[in-house]
Design a protein around this motif. Structure first.
Motif: not given
Length: 762
Positions: A41-42, A166-169, A176-179, A232-239
């Protein structure tokens, strides 16, 4: 006969691995790919440079002892090729079995903890320097392995990393972030100096590693150090786009949805949509307000290439998705076409996210679309623009987009696009004929948006020009009146002298402009004539080569026939000589006549006679090609000031296309019909009995008049035609305010040309 086994040096194995994963960012990517393949999940990447370590953590399915022995430690394994689909239906991106050498590229030692649901926690350790001992074979190298009975996977993860996850969980709604399972790599003895800049470069790459849509199911987390805040690495999107296209190629056809967001519907006048250009779908007012429309094209309709060879190549390329956005960076230089205002943030966003990127099985294929590499413009869009750099409002409709104005993703798969092959170093794709075919399809999809935008702007400009014509005349008259009224306070004699002087200067300027215009027109006529001559020569090239082969050898035949007094053979040679000479004379006469200066002057001529003269000149060529032309008139006359070379270009280019059509089809008689009639309008009816238009143009037959459009392709699907012939026909007709109407597209080609004969129709 005795048998001997092959052996491999352990050192050779490690060198091959390092050659395959040569770059540090490539090594990171390979390991992140493995976490995705494991249904994680990550993936968390932590740089503990202070302690000379890098941590890579995921919560995938983990590995059993058997998996480690038969897959992980089997160099070059094909397990991902055979079992290419994961439990979560992800297509596994790895396939060459060399990803584990990414660990060696990053550091000299590695400890791995892995937990599978069916077994206890496993600890696996290796020292890559063991592979480099001289004289040692691969079977001599071993790794340390042990079960960690009673230990939980989450207990061996450093608290700093566990807290970051845990912060993202807390923010996630699912597991998605269970360990409770997964894999943790601890890489030590780092081979690179990990500065802040180097870490930022890797994190930037990770931002594009997976497409935005997949980031909902899989996350990449990074930490600059154990004490740093995780991101968290994000691929930024735009409208904020002007156009957006979502296209799907299924191997046979393209289905594309085109989104328009460029034009301000609040300021576009409703009168505009009462113009003929905006009465048909998808250019009606309701289409603009809807914001999008869908189109479907076959391969032939999309590319103009209807050869079976090219269609088969496209099928072998396989299905793919292509999503892209067009974003102009300013409104300067294009004109008032009811555009929305351009956001100031666009440029910065495009600098960070621009370019067309390729994703194979949801993972980035480098370096395509990377602004720091030579492959940023891998489709060659800027070069394509440079060949024909016309304005968006140009009448040809051949405007092309710059690469810097596009952002998008091409989604392919190693399963469904098996002909698109990775390079051995995992950097890029082997640029074979299938990659070229893929590129050709992508450019054709881009042209869907280009033609739509060019059509809209071109017709908005025409509407604006028509609306402004009367106002412009009023403004000019007002300016002249103000100028004249402003001179009332001058003495009458001084005013008359100044007015006379101004009029003289104005007359001189008009004369200069007129002379320059005539020179440019003459140059255009010459270029059209030369282009037509080139097209005709290309059509006759086979015949010219045949004559060329006889130019010297036929003398020997004459000599032998004369020496032997062979009268029949002498006569045959003379007949052949006469036929070939008439053909050459006709070709040379046509070539030289078109470029004569008097045919590039506007003179009052009878168009009936002009067309008849053109046909008379080309008759020997038509005879050699076994083409019969039936030329008929209504017995009248049609005088008009014309450039004779324009009508040469119209007739010759139509005939060239007919000849090429005859060469590709079998008919009992090659026949061209040309009929001329007149009244207030001259009408030329042209038709042939060839194969008509190819399938590529039957859906939109008038596209044959666009610049660069061709139906001639070689065996590999590359365009070999110039796309000039019918463009020259259309351009020449347009100069006389004429109209052209296609009357037949199957079992032959038909075209009606109408040209007004009044002087106002010039």
């Amino acid at each position: 006969m005795a048998k001997m086994k092959y052996k491999m040096s352990s050192r050779a194995t490690i060198l091959l691995g390092r050659e395959s994963v040569s770059r540090v960012d490539g090594a990171i990517i390979e390991l992140v790919k493995n976490t995705y393949d494991a249904d994680a999940g990550f993936c968390c990447l932590c740089f503990d440079v202070e302690h000379d370590q890098i941590y890579i953590l995921d919560n995938g399915v983990g590995m059993t002892k058997e998996t480690i022995e038969t897959c992980w430690m089997l160099i070059g394994t094909d397990n991902k090729r055979v079992e290419y689909l994961s439990t979560k239906k992800r297509i596994k991106s790895g396939e060459k079995g060399i990803g584990r050498f990414a660990l060696d590229r990053l550091g000299s030692k590695c400890r791995m903890y892995t937990k599978h649901d069916s077994e206890d926690l496993i600890c696996w350790e290796t020292d890559w320097s063991n592979f480099e001992k001289s004289g040692q074979i691969i079977d001599d190298v071993e790794a340390d392995f042990t079960y960690c009975a009673g230990q939980r996977f989450e207990d061996i993860i450093p608290a700093e990393i566990k807290n970051a996850v845990a912060k993202f969980a807390e923010e996630a709604k699912d597991d998605q972030f269970v360990l409770n399972r997964g894999t943790l790599f601890i890489i030590s003895g780092l081979r690179d100096k990990w500065t802040t800049r180097e870490k930022e470069k890797v994190i930037d790459v990770l931002g594009y590693l997976i497409p935005p849509v997949e980031q909902q199911n899989y996350a990449i987390i990074t930490q600059d150090s154990l004490d740093a805040i995780a991101n968290k690495v994000d691929n930024d999107i735009t409208d904020d786009f002007d156009y957006k296209v979502h296209a799907r190629f299924d191997g046979e056809r393209v289905i594309a949805t085109v989104f328009r967001n460029e034009f301000d519907l609040n300021v576009m006048p409703k009168e505009l949509f009462r113009q003929s250009a905006f009465c048909d779908k998808p250019y009606r007012m309701e289409d603009f307000f809807k914001g999008f429309y869908e189109v479907k094209y076959t391969i032939a309709e999309l590319t103009g290439n209807d050869t079976s060879v090219f269609a088969d190549m496209c099928r072998q390329v396989g299905p793919f998705d292509f999503h892209f956005m067009f974003m102009k960076l300013s409104n300067r230089g294009e004109g008032p076409y009811y555009y929305k205002a351009v956001s100031k943030k666009r440029k910065a966003w495009m600098e960070n996210h621009g370019g067309l990127k390729i994703y194979r099985d949801n993972f980035l294929v480098r370096p395509y679309g990377d602004p720091t590499s030579k492959s940023f413009d891998w489709l060659g869009l800027d070069a394509r623009k440079g060949v024909n750099p016309v304005a968006i409002s140009d009448k040809s409709g051949q405007w092309h987009v710059n690469n810097s104005q596009l952002q998008g993703t091409v989604l392919i798969s190693r399963v469904f696009n098996a002909s698109i092959l990775d390079k051995s170093n995992r950097e890029g794709i082997i640029e074979n004929e299938y990659f070229e075919t893929l590129s050709s399809l992508l450019i054709s999809i881009i042209s869907i948006f280009e033609k739509d935008r060019a059509y809209i702007v071109r017709n908005i400009k025409q509407y604006n020009d028509n609306q402004n014509q009367r106002e412009k005349a009023k403004e000019e008259a007002t300016d002249i009146a103000k100028t004249l009224l402003g001179k009332k306070n001058r003495r009458p004699k001084e005013q008359q002298q100044r007015t006379a002087s101004d009029a003289e200067k104005l007359a001189e300027a008009v004369q200069i402009f007129q002379e320059e215009r005539e020179e440019l027109i003459s140059e255009i006529k010459l270029l059209r004539a030369l282009a037509t001559n080139g097209l005709m020569t290309t059509t006759m090239v086979h015949d010219l080569k045949s004559i060329n082969a006889l130019l010297v050898s036929r003398v020997r035949g004459f000599r032998l026939a004369i020496k032997q007094n062979d009268t029949p053979q002498i006569q045959r040679n003379l007949d052949d000589l006469k036929t070939n000479d008439e053909f050459l004379k006709s070709w040379i006469t046509v070539i030289t006549t078109q470029t004569k200066k008097d045919r590039r002057k506007r003179l009052k001529k009878d168009i009936y006679k002009t067309v008849a003269e053109s046909l008379k000149l080309i008759k020997p060529i038509l005879d050699r090609k076994m083409v019969r032309v039936n030329f008929s008139t209504d017995g009248g006359e049609a005088y008009k000031k014309i450039f004779a070379t324009d009508f040469d270009s119209i007739i010759y280019n139509l005939i060239i296309n007919s000849i090429e059509s005859f060469e590709e089809t079998k008919v009992a008689e090659r026949l061209i019909e040309i009929a001329v009639e007149s009244g207030d309008i001259l009408t030329v009816h042209y038709s042939d009995n060839g194969h008509g238009l190819t399938e590529a143009f039957k859906k939109n037959p008038y596209s044959i008049f666009e610049y660069g459009t061709t139906s001639k392709f070689d065996a590999e699907g590359k365009a070999v035609g110039t796309g000039l012939g019918m463009y020259i026909v259309a351009s020449s007709i347009n100069e006389y305010n004429g109209r052209y109407t296609i009357t037949r597209v199957e079992n032959g080609f038909g075209l009606d040309i109408t040209i007004p004969l009044s002087e106002e129709g010039l």
